[in-house]
Scaffold this motif. Structure first.
Motif, short mmCIF file in Angstrom:
data_model
loop_
_atom_site.label_atom_id
_atom_site.label_comp_id
_atom_site.label_asym_id
_atom_site.label_seq_id
_atom_site.Cartn_x
_atom_site.Cartn_y
_atom_site.Cartn_z
N GLU A 1 -13.38 36.72 -34.34
CA GLU A 1 -12.79 38.02 -34.67
C GLU A 1 -11.50 37.85 -35.46
N GLY A 2 -11.38 38.59 -36.54
CA GLY A 2 -10.14 38.60 -37.30
C GLY A 2 -9.22 39.69 -36.81
N PHE A 3 -7.96 39.60 -37.21
CA PHE A 3 -7.00 40.65 -36.84
C PHE A 3 -5.85 40.63 -37.84
N ILE A 4 -5.14 41.73 -37.92
CA ILE A 4 -3.91 41.82 -38.72
C ILE A 4 -2.82 42.33 -37.78
N VAL A 5 -1.70 41.64 -37.78
CA VAL A 5 -0.64 41.94 -36.81
C VAL A 5 -0.16 43.38 -36.90
N PHE A 6 -0.22 43.98 -38.10
CA PHE A 6 0.30 45.35 -38.26
C PHE A 6 -0.39 46.33 -37.31
N ASP A 7 -1.63 46.02 -36.90
CA ASP A 7 -2.36 46.95 -36.03
C ASP A 7 -1.71 47.10 -34.66
N TYR A 8 -0.78 46.22 -34.35
CA TYR A 8 -0.15 46.26 -33.02
C TYR A 8 1.26 46.85 -33.08
N ALA A 9 1.58 47.54 -34.19
CA ALA A 9 2.97 47.99 -34.41
C ALA A 9 3.52 48.79 -33.23
N ASP A 10 2.67 49.57 -32.56
CA ASP A 10 3.19 50.39 -31.45
C ASP A 10 3.57 49.54 -30.24
N GLN A 11 3.23 48.26 -30.27
CA GLN A 11 3.58 47.39 -29.13
C GLN A 11 4.60 46.31 -29.52
N TYR A 12 5.15 46.40 -30.74
CA TYR A 12 6.06 45.34 -31.19
C TYR A 12 7.27 45.18 -30.26
N ASP A 13 7.84 46.30 -29.81
CA ASP A 13 9.11 46.21 -29.06
C ASP A 13 8.92 45.41 -27.78
N ILE A 14 7.86 45.73 -27.07
CA ILE A 14 7.66 45.06 -25.77
C ILE A 14 7.33 43.57 -25.98
N ALA A 15 6.55 43.29 -27.03
CA ALA A 15 6.20 41.88 -27.30
C ALA A 15 7.43 41.10 -27.75
N THR A 16 8.28 41.72 -28.58
CA THR A 16 9.49 41.02 -29.05
C THR A 16 10.38 40.70 -27.85
N GLN A 17 10.49 41.64 -26.93
CA GLN A 17 11.33 41.39 -25.75
C GLN A 17 10.77 40.23 -24.92
N ARG A 18 9.44 40.19 -24.81
CA ARG A 18 8.81 39.10 -24.04
C ARG A 18 9.03 37.75 -24.71
N LEU A 19 8.87 37.74 -26.03
CA LEU A 19 9.09 36.50 -26.77
C LEU A 19 10.54 36.04 -26.61
N PHE A 20 11.46 37.01 -26.68
CA PHE A 20 12.89 36.68 -26.56
C PHE A 20 13.20 36.16 -25.15
N ASP A 21 12.57 36.75 -24.14
CA ASP A 21 12.76 36.25 -22.76
C ASP A 21 12.31 34.80 -22.67
N TRP A 22 11.17 34.48 -23.28
CA TRP A 22 10.68 33.09 -23.23
C TRP A 22 11.63 32.15 -23.98
N VAL A 23 12.18 32.63 -25.10
CA VAL A 23 13.15 31.79 -25.83
C VAL A 23 14.36 31.56 -24.93
N ASN A 24 14.86 32.63 -24.29
CA ASN A 24 16.07 32.52 -23.48
C ASN A 24 15.87 31.65 -22.25
N ASP A 25 14.67 31.67 -21.68
CA ASP A 25 14.49 30.83 -20.49
C ASP A 25 13.98 29.43 -20.86
N GLY A 26 13.94 29.12 -22.14
CA GLY A 26 13.65 27.75 -22.59
C GLY A 26 12.17 27.40 -22.66
N ARG A 27 11.31 28.39 -22.38
CA ARG A 27 9.87 28.06 -22.41
C ARG A 27 9.29 28.11 -23.82
N LEU A 28 9.98 28.79 -24.73
CA LEU A 28 9.51 28.90 -26.11
C LEU A 28 10.59 28.34 -27.02
N LYS A 29 10.28 27.21 -27.63
CA LYS A 29 11.27 26.57 -28.52
C LYS A 29 11.20 27.20 -29.90
N VAL A 30 12.37 27.42 -30.49
CA VAL A 30 12.43 28.00 -31.83
C VAL A 30 12.38 26.86 -32.84
#
Ligand SMILES: NC(=O)c1ccc[n+]([C@@H]2O[C@H](COP(=O)([O-])OP(=O)(O)OC[C@H]3O[C@@H](n4cnc5c(N)ncnc54)[C@H](OP(=O)(O)O)[C@@H]3O)[C@@H](O)[C@H]2O)c1
Length: 353
Positions: free
Chosen positions: A287-316
């Motif tokens: 299945e293909g996808f384009i990220v723009f289709d999830y625009a209504d969920q960007y805020d919550i996903a960005t917060q989750r990604l940022f939480d993972w960065v802050n707790d060291g589980r996601l390296k930048v």
């Protein structure tokens, strides 16, 4: 310090000609314009970091796609992050860092739809989250991170214990996908070009294994490393690597079609995936996808990604190139794997302290 334009000049890179095959520096041409100013209800943004993305190659073809082609003579389309230097808009103050559709130029005045959030969701102006490095809004906290997040979690649907294989794993999207798959409790195998990138994937990002597609036989290595098959294959590259992964798809497996960089500069279509019949017997999904289709969920996903960065589980992982003159070369380098992580071009420091 990097190249900053003279105070009344807006430097730009414009599309000079439509490329055939691989891009080269004659694809783009330098142009100087007078500095724009913010009118009523508008803001003026000083771009500091510009994004270079494999998909840009597709935007140069004069064919319908998920975004319209860039016109010859137009400023090259790009996401950027910069600082608001003039504001006649109640939501923005000079000094704010924003990401948005700033294009390959020093300064821009966003269109009203981009400011209001009612325009194309892929090209909205948004504030950089407090506490984040501005450049992260082009990478892990921008469309790159969101692509990884929704592509893996919504399309790939990994379960703990699944074997997840990621192509382009040392690139911007792939390195985030691989790390989210680890967070989700999966066994993760990355495919990347070169020994150094593979070592980085296992030693620094903690992947379970990595395959160097430039010196190893991918199909044989996948047989060894995924003896029970691949539950999720997240594909950024297409071509023979996609073929090899489909050949090992597990029953009920998911193939996430994120991108196909191996084909973006091709002048003729390569043969289709010869192994696709495996999807039938294995009741697998592609299945293909384009990220723009999830625009209504960007805020919550960005917060989750940022939480993972802050707790060291996601390296930048950022690959920062320097200087306005280097933007086309920075883009061209993506197609030969010159980057590790998200490649951006730093063109100026923020003018407001
Ligand atoms: N669906 C969506 O909404 C969406 C959104 C954003 C991006 N994408 C897609 O995601 C993919 C990754 O984009 P990105 O921004 O994260 O770029 P990236 O992975 O940081 O950069 C591209 C990487 O692709 C690899 N590559 C280049 N030519 C290749 C080839 N012929 N065969 C195999 N690998 C090759 C190189 O790594 P090696 O050194 O390992 O070769 C290079 O570092 C692209 O296909 C892009 O179009 C899709």
């Amino acid at each position: 310090m990097t190249n900053t334009s003279a105070s009344n000049i807006n430097q730009q890179w414009r599309l000079a000609e439509r490329p055939t095959g691989m891009l080269d520096e004659s694809t783009f041409a330098r142009h100087d314009e007078p500095l724009p100013t913010a009118g009523p209800g508008e803001i003026l943004v000083r771009n500091c970091y510009l994004s270079v993305d494999p998909a840009m190659r597709g935007w140069l073809n004069d064919i319908p796609s998920y975004v319209p082609p860039v016109q010859i003579g137009a400023v090259m389309r790009a996401h950027t992050v910069g600082q608001v230097v003039e504001s006649n808009h109640p939501r923005f103050t000079p000094g704010d860092f924003v990401s948005g559709p700033g294009d390959w130029q020093d300064y821009y005045v966003p269109r009203q739809e981009a400011l209001s959030g009612h325009g194309d969701p892929g090209f909205a102006v948004t504030q950089v989250p407090p506490g984040a490095q501005p450049s992260w809004s082009l990478g892990v906290l921008g469309l790159t991170g969101l692509t990884a997040y929704f592509g893996l979690l919504d399309v790939g649907r990994p379960h703990p214990g699944d074997t997840v294989v990621v192509s382009g794993a040392a690139g911007a999207t792939g390195s985030v996908v691989a790390q989210i798959a680890k967070i989700a409790g999966c066994r993760v195998i990355g495919i990347a070009g070169g020994e150094d990138k593979c070592r980085w994937l296992t030693d620094d990002l903690g992947l379970d294994a990595a395959i160097d597609y430039k010196s190893e036989r991918v199909r044989r290595r996948l047989r060894e490393l995924a003896p029970n098959g691949i539950d999720v294959f997240f594909d950024n590259v297409g071509g023979p690597i996609l073929d090899a992964a489909i050949a090992r798809i597990a029953q009920g497996g998911r193939v996430v079609l994120c991108g196909a960089i191996s084909m973006y500069n091709a002048t003729a279509l390569p043969p289709g995936p010869a192994t696709y019949v495996q999807l039938i017997g294995q009741r697998a999904r592609m299945e293909g996808f384009i990220v723009f289709d999830y625009a209504d969920q960007y805020d919550i996903a960005t917060q989750r990604l940022f939480d993972w960065v802050n707790d060291g589980r996601l390296k930048v992982a950022e690959d920062i190139q320097e200087g306005f003159d280097n933007i086309p070369a920075a883009l061209i380098g993506l197609y030969s794997g010159a980057n590790l992580g998200k490649r951006v071009v730093h063109i100026a420091d923020p003018p407001i302290a």
